[in-house]
Write an enzyme that holds these catalytic residues in place. Structure first.
Site, short mmCIF file in Angstrom:
data_model
loop_
_atom_site.label_atom_id
_atom_site.label_comp_id
_atom_site.label_asym_id
_atom_site.label_seq_id
_atom_site.Cartn_x
_atom_site.Cartn_y
_atom_site.Cartn_z
CG HIS A 305 32.08 61.57 58.77
ND1 HIS A 305 33.00 60.66 58.32
CD2 HIS A 305 31.26 61.85 57.73
CE1 HIS A 305 32.75 60.42 57.04
NE2 HIS A 305 31.70 61.12 56.65
CG ASP A 362 24.76 65.55 55.51
OD1 ASP A 362 24.58 65.80 54.32
OD2 ASP A 362 25.18 64.46 55.93
N1 COA Z 1 25.21 63.60 68.70
C1 COA Z 1 25.46 63.11 69.94
N2 COA Z 1 26.30 62.08 70.21
C2 COA Z 1 26.90 61.51 69.15
C3 COA Z 1 26.69 61.95 67.84
C4 COA Z 1 25.82 63.05 67.62
N3 COA Z 1 25.59 63.53 66.40
N4 COA Z 1 27.42 61.19 66.98
C5 COA Z 1 28.06 60.29 67.73
N5 COA Z 1 27.75 60.48 69.06
C6 COA Z 1 28.31 59.75 70.19
C7 COA Z 1 27.62 58.40 70.40
O1 COA Z 1 26.51 58.54 71.27
C8 COA Z 1 28.72 57.59 70.98
O2 COA Z 1 28.86 57.96 72.32
P1 COA Z 1 29.40 56.91 73.45
O3 COA Z 1 30.73 56.38 72.94
O4 COA Z 1 29.54 57.75 74.69
O5 COA Z 1 28.36 55.83 73.54
C9 COA Z 1 29.97 58.09 70.24
O6 COA Z 1 29.66 59.45 69.87
C10 COA Z 1 30.34 57.29 69.00
O7 COA Z 1 29.16 57.14 68.20
P2 COA Z 1 28.99 56.03 67.06
O8 COA Z 1 27.56 55.94 66.69
O9 COA Z 1 29.69 54.78 67.50
O10 COA Z 1 29.84 56.67 65.89
P3 COA Z 1 29.78 56.26 64.37
O11 COA Z 1 31.11 56.58 63.80
O12 COA Z 1 29.27 54.87 64.19
O13 COA Z 1 28.65 57.23 63.80
C11 COA Z 1 27.52 58.93 62.66
C12 COA Z 1 28.87 58.25 62.91
C13 COA Z 1 27.70 59.94 61.53
C14 COA Z 1 26.45 57.89 62.24
C15 COA Z 1 27.08 59.65 63.95
O14 COA Z 1 28.05 60.61 64.32
C16 COA Z 1 25.69 60.28 63.82
O15 COA Z 1 24.69 59.62 64.01
N6 COA Z 1 25.64 61.61 63.47
C17 COA Z 1 24.39 62.28 63.28
C18 COA Z 1 23.83 61.95 61.91
C19 COA Z 1 24.58 62.63 60.78
O16 COA Z 1 24.86 63.82 60.82
N7 COA Z 1 24.90 61.85 59.75
C20 COA Z 1 25.59 62.36 58.57
C21 COA Z 1 26.94 61.77 58.44
S1 COA Z 1 27.82 62.54 57.08
#
Ligand code: COA
Length: 431
Positions: A305, A362
């Site tokens: 998140h 979710d």
């Molecule tokens: N599975 C695997 N790796 C994940 C991950 C996941 N669900 N979520 C984040 N990461 C990793 C990224 O690969 C990144 O790794 P790195 O630093 O080694 O490159 C790191 O964690 C940070 O990710 P980032 O995309 O910068 O975090 P964010 O805060 O922008 O993204 C989300 C947040 C929610 C978009 C992200 O966690 C995600 O895509 N989750 C899955 C989708 C989901 O459940 N969304 C609902 C949100 S309520």
């Protein structure tokens, strides 16, 4: 006493910027005078470091896993409140008295029918239309049916109750129409959540008996989604409202923003992921390996998140209700078992610990919706109905905040410098 932050620019100039403090100790640097005094703007794509408003509605602490509406912890609201009462709290700032709650329920009932002329629109959407597109269009259309301006408290109350009541009816209506079935009208003796399940699932050939456990679970599902401070769709609702567009247009834009898979669509993606594991026989460790691989774009859906860097407090509650409902209703959903094993394995894996990746709301919510019989393409609509009180509360706060102006960010321009128009002749285009 006001505190200040001092910035030093590369030409040696300094500027003192006031610090704005929140009631929970957050601090923000007030940069409103920055451009006028220095010519500089700030650069923050995605607004991850930008406070767009001062708000009294929702508090969240991503490090500690705290979520409160109007100061009340989400855990208490889920246990003791109803969705209607929580909506009242978010919009009005206080819990309702007994009289206020009765009055709200009566008015929700009075507004629960959808104008018969709207059915004509519904029936003319192509069958394959996504329910979120239909909902967004129909909420916008409400303005034509109910053009009242929001000049008085009474008009505002009437409008927000109309929206909350009708959106629920409209969602059930679109489901029935998608099946080619007759519309089921709301019943005056049913509560908000009971009525929704009744309108969705009752049929002349298969009367639907509403289960008490599902009504409680639906109340909790919607309470957990009711607000989440300045998320993408809420910021959109505020931005559209800032141009003084009407509330229906603002909420319709919020529904469009929520439709995106990076926002409201994640619960649907979790179910696809679990179904894939169930049907294609992939092992948990294979899935985790794929999620961790930098060469693969796959992510563990329902994990991680932007704000929560610990277990999402809503996910804890959702998991509990998911377990409880499936057990009490004797539903054996293989996806729940897979989800539990996946969670356990991820939480003991150092990659997920090091990246602060925990289940979000979710992860279990789709399984709960499946247990209620909600079809997968309606999952995001369920989220939208829940988020509506938050959008309305935030829209109202924005409209009454004297510090707010029309939303209009700046940019850092990277295009061409001044150049001349090249004639058609020189570009080889015949007149
Ligand atoms: N599975 C695997 N790796 C994940 C991950 C996941 N669900 N979520 C984040 N990461 C990793 C990224 O690969 C990144 O790794 P790195 O630093 O080694 O490159 C790191 O964690 C940070 O990710 P980032 O995309 O910068 O975090 P964010 O805060 O922008 O993204 C989300 C947040 C929610 C978009 C992200 O966690 C995600 O895509 N989750 C899955 C989708 C989901 O459940 N969304 C609902 C949100 S309520």
């Amino acid at each position: 006493m006001t505190e200040y932050a001092t910035i030093t620019l590369d030409d040696g100039r300094t500027m003192k910027l006031p610090i704005v403090k929140g009631t929970e100790g957050e601090k923000a640097i007030d940069i409103r005078a920055l451009r006028a005094e220095t010519g500089y703007i700030t650069y923050d794509p995605g607004f991850g470091n930008t406070g767009s408003c001062r708000s009294r509605i929702t508090f969240m602490d991503g490090e500690k896993g705290i979520l409160r509406y109007r100061g009340i912890p989400i855990e208490e609201l889920a246990r003791r409140s109803s969705f209607v009462e929580t909506a009242y709290l978010l919009i009005n700032g206080e819990l309702p008295t007994s009289d206020e709650l009765i009055r709200t329920s009566v008015k929700l009932n009075d507004h629960s029918l959808v104008h018969e002329d709207m059915n004509t629109f519904y029936r003319n959407f192509p069958r394959a239309s996504h329910p979120m597109g239909i909902l967004s269009a129909m909420v916008n259309a409400l303005r034509s049916f109910y053009p009242t301006l929001l000049n008085t408290e009474e008009e505002f109350e009437q409008t927000f109750l109309r929206l909350i009541s009708k959106v629920r009816t409209m969602a059930a209506l679109s489901y029935k129409i998608s099946l080619g079935h007759n519309v089921e009208y709301p019943r005056p003796d049913y509560t908000y959540c009971t009525n929704f399940l009744h309108m969705m699932f009752n049929s002349p050939v298969r009367p639907y008996k509403v289960h008490r456990k599902l009504v409680k679970a639906l109340n909790v599902f919607w309470i957990l989604h009711a607000d989440h401070e300045q998320n993408c769709s809420t910021s959109v609702v505020r931005s559209v409202g800032s141009s003084r567009a009407n509330i229906y247009a603002s909420v319709s834009a919020g529904i469009s923003a929520l439709w995106g898979p990076l926002h409201g669509g994640a619960n649907q993606a979790v179910i696809s992921m679990l179904e894939n594991i169930n049907e294609n026989g992939a092992t948990i460790s294979q899935v985790l390996r794929k999620a961790k691989s930098k060469k693969d774009t796959f992510r563990l859906m329902g994990f991680g998140h932007r704000v929560y860097k610990t277990y999402d407090p809503r996910a804890k509650i959702m998991k509990k209700y998911c377990d409880d409902v499936l057990k009490k209703l004797n539903i054996n959903d293989p996806l729940l078992n897979i989800a539990r094993k996946l969670e356990e394995a991820a939480l003991s894996d150092s990659y997920f610990a090091d990246h602060n990746l925990y289940p979000n709301v979710d992860f279990y919510s789709g399984i709960l919706l499946r247990a209620m019989g909600i079809p997968t393409n309606m999952f995001t609509v369920m989220f939208a109905i829940g988020r509506l009180p938050g959008w309305i509360a935030q829209w109202r706060e924005h409209m009454t905040d004297p510090e707010q102006k029309i939303t209009r960010p700046r940019q850092v321009y990277l295009g061409y410098n001044k150049r001349s128009y090249v004639s058609m002749e020189k570009r080889g285009i015949e007149d």
